[in-house]
Design an enzyme around this catalytic site. Structure first.
Site, PDB file in Angstrom:
ATOM      1  N   HIS A 112     -59.261 -24.792 105.339  1.00 43.63           N
ATOM      2  CA  HIS A 112     -59.746 -23.418 105.233  1.00 43.63           C
ATOM      3  C   HIS A 112     -61.245 -23.310 105.459  1.00 43.63           C
ATOM      4  CE1 HIS A 112     -56.125 -23.323 102.504  1.00 43.63           C
ATOM      5  NE2 HIS A 112     -55.833 -22.412 103.418  1.00 43.63           N
ATOM      6  N   HIS A 119     -58.266 -25.817 100.735  1.00 44.50           N
ATOM      7  CA  HIS A 119     -58.508 -27.197 101.195  1.00 44.50           C
ATOM      8  C   HIS A 119     -59.383 -27.207 102.437  1.00 44.50           C
ATOM      9  CE1 HIS A 119     -55.576 -26.824 104.446  1.00 44.50           C
ATOM     10  NE2 HIS A 119     -54.722 -26.304 103.575  1.00 44.50           N
ATOM     11  N   LYS A 136     -52.170 -21.175  96.842  1.00 46.04           N
ATOM     12  CA  LYS A 136     -52.284 -22.466  97.503  1.00 46.04           C
ATOM     13  C   LYS A 136     -53.730 -22.898  97.355  1.00 46.04           C
ATOM     14  CE  LYS A 136     -48.772 -21.679 101.015  1.00 46.04           C
ATOM     15  NZ  LYS A 136     -48.531 -21.689 102.473  1.00 46.04           N
TER      16      LYS A 136
END
Length: 576
Positions: free
Chosen positions: A143, A140, A137
């Site tokens: 995080h 972004h 993933k």
RNA sequence: GCGUCUGUAGCUCAGUGGAUAGAGCGUUGGACUCCGACUCCAAAGGUCGCAGGUUCGAAUCCUGUCAGACGCACCA
């Protein structure tokens, strides 16, 4: 009696000094009780340290006003105290400015990069679990918080003498890989993934969720693939490793930009072969019960929902891995604390499995600490990887760097290594912004706000630091540590010294509260006080003694700003 | 429904039971022949969500209530 404050080891503790003076005059309280009653007044005109006498009123059976007025007469002359005043129930102490400024500045100039540092954590290991992105993933803005809060806590603990262990508990195991394998087999190809990297992985992951809404059978298929992974299926594991390699390459780009490193990348998959023993242990300790086909630890007695350990299909869960990891870390690092920096939405999860650790009979259950933080939203909408609604952290950082470079080109086009400075400040702006309010607050992401470098921002503090460096460069001569403190007599200079004095306390508080924003806000205060001083008083003056004294102050500010910036993970470039 | 967190200036946020609740952004008005103006100064802007309670004293502690966010069984 004099050893109850750690922080008096290295420098003058003005509250302790005053509590010792008062100790003899107030026999009904001991020195420590008095210490805790002392406070910093809200306004300079009320002195530098104050004793509110209201609590004493009951003990002494006199009015607070009367107590203050009687005490003020009994305080003996003291070389470090200018005067003492009794004002409506407060006993206000005014410090002798000259000796205070001298004490503070000489301490900072002596300790330099170590000003504010302590050795209170000597020999103690602190495991800090942070960042922990999910493989496959994209990294972004959601995080960012765990990453920068954890990194800052790491630096703070280290500065205080602890031995921190930074663990990136990679989300490299779990059902999402089943989904990804299904998606890859149906809609992906080796070429497109190799070319598109994590963005392509995201695209097929998003597509999986779209299709799964129409066809729930896909979810079952995904679960089966994950079961295969847990059973050691070769094809499944090869795909998994491939996804993982692609992702790590991408994550490391972001960590490099941020200047963050970890001591361990032991993620969820690392604990895969260690879980059966823990499940066995739970069984032996009679904690595991079967419910609706799954294996759980019943926590009803503690007003919590059950903690799921094994799913009905036989595979493990988040809690299983966390419990296993905690036991492994305790055995491996013998931590004094193990800190988990994750979103507040996971609070119940941590509360549950901390309880399981306690029920297993481990007396270190209370060394496990969850450090929650608020949620990042995008305007009104929630960030969602599944829906593809994200701002990639790499994009954000690059935007901020680009913006900084534009400003540098405009203001200081001849600067050397512009690109590196732009990176330090652009990244600094983003990180500073993320660490500037209490971590528990939710934040709404806005490009405009994050790319605005005016006011209380990282660039403001970094610029202030660079300006201090510039003055010291222009002075050409080293600051003579035998400056004359009598020359630093203005209120701006005294206020800067008072702010400098607070730094070691702020570091300790930030550590105790696990709250980096305490450092961030302190840096703004210090930069503001310094900028006021800078505007009000010329520094590079003819008079050599005055110039040296003011440069001593500038130098102390420079060290403190740099130390503080370092603690929140920011660089302090000398020229910007 | 139950639980956790949040609610302070137009906006974003500080604020240790203590004195007149503070910053930044934005708005308005100022300060560069001068050490780096990404700076500084000033003005305007407040029922600290609401109601009780504890206290000599509450933005801060307690109870209730309203609003928002999040969580509450096989995701992490």
């Amino acid at each position: 009696m004099n050893n109850f404050r750690l922080r008096s080891i290295n420098m003058l503790d003005i509250k302790q000094m005053i509590s010792e003076i008062l100790d003899e005059k107030v026999p009904s309280l001991n020195s420590e009780e008095i210490y805790n009653m002392l406070e910093y007044p809200p306004d300079d005109r009320m002195g530098d340290v104050a004793l509110p006498c209201f609590k004493l009123s009951r003990i002494l059976r006199k009015s607070p006003v009367q107590i203050a007025e009687e005490l003020v007469k009994e305080i003996p002359a003291h070389p470090r105290i200018e005067k003492v005043e009794a004002v409506s129930g407060y006993l206000n102490f005014f410090l002798d400015k000259q000796s205070f400024v001298e004490d503070v500045l000489s301490t900072v100039l002596k300790e330099q990069d170590r000003y504010g540092a302590r050795d209170i954590g000597k020999g103690k290991n602190i495991v800090i679990d942070y960042s922990a992105p999910n493989i496959a993933k994209p990294f972004h803005i959601g995080h960012l918080r765990s990453t920068v809060i954890g990194n800052s806590l790491y630096k703070i603990f280290k500065f205080l003498g602890y031995n921190p262990v930074g663990v990136n508990h990679l989300g490299d195991w779990g059902t999402q890989f089943g989904k990804l394998i299904v998606a890859y087999k149906k809609w992906g190809s080796k070429e497109t993934i190799e070319k598109g990297g994590i963005k392509e992985l995201l695209a097929i992951y998003v597509r999986f969720h779209e299709e799964a809404e129409k066809d729930p059978a896909l979810e079952d298929e995904a679960r089966q693939w994950f079961v295969k992974m847990e059973q050691g299926d070769k094809e499944a594991l090869e795909l998994w490793q491939w996804f993982k390699d692609i992702s790590l390459k991408e994550f490391n780009k972001v960590y490099d930009l941020l200047g963050i490193k970890f001591d361990s990348y032991a993620g969820e998959s690392f604990y895969e072969d260690k879980m059966p023993a823990v499940i066995e242990e739970l069984k032996e300790k009679n904690l595991l019960t079967e419910s609706e086909g799954a294996m759980i630890v019943d926590l009803e007695e503690y007003d919590m929902p059950p903690c799921l350990i094994v799913k009905k299909d036989g595979s493990t869960l988040y809690a299983t891995r966390d419990i296993t990891a905690a036991i492994y870390r305790k055995n491996t690092y013998d931590f004094e604390k193990c800190i988990y920096v994750t979103g507040a939405e996971q609070s119940l999860h941590f509360k549950q499995w901390f309880k399981v650790i306690q029920l297993m009979g481990y007396d270190w259950y209370d060394q496990l600490i969850h450090v929650p933080f608020g949620m990042v939203s995008l305007g009104d909408e929630k960030l969602s990887t599944r829906a593809g609604k994200v701002v990639l952290l790499e994009d954000l950082l690059n935007q901020a760097i680009k913006r900084t470079l534009e400003i540098i080109n405009q203001k200081n086009p001849n600067l050397e290594n512009k690109e590196e400075v732009a990176r330090q400040m652009g990244v600094g702006a983003v990180v500073f912004s993320d660490l500037s309010s209490n971590r528990i607050k939710d934040v709404s992401f806005s490009w405009d706000e994050i790319l605005n470098f005016d006011g209380e921002t990282g660039p403001y503090v970094q610029y202030t630091h660079a300006r201090a460096c510039s003055l010291l460069r222009k002075a050409e001569k080293e600051v003579d540590p035998n400056f004359d403190p009598a020359l630093l007599s203005t209120k701006e200079e005294f206020k800067v010294a008072k702010t400098l004095y607070l730094f070691p306390d702020k570091v300790i508080t930030a550590m105790k509260e696990l709250e980096p924003s305490i450092i961030t806000r302190y840096l703004i205060d210090l930069a503001q006080e310094f900028n006021r001083f800078y505007h009000e008083h010329p520094i590079l003056v003819e008079d050599e003694a005055l110039r040296n004294a003011r440069l001593a102050l500038v130098s102390a500010v420079k060290y403190t700003l740099k130390n503080g910036l370092q603690l929140i993970g920011l660089s302090a470039p000398e020229r910007v």
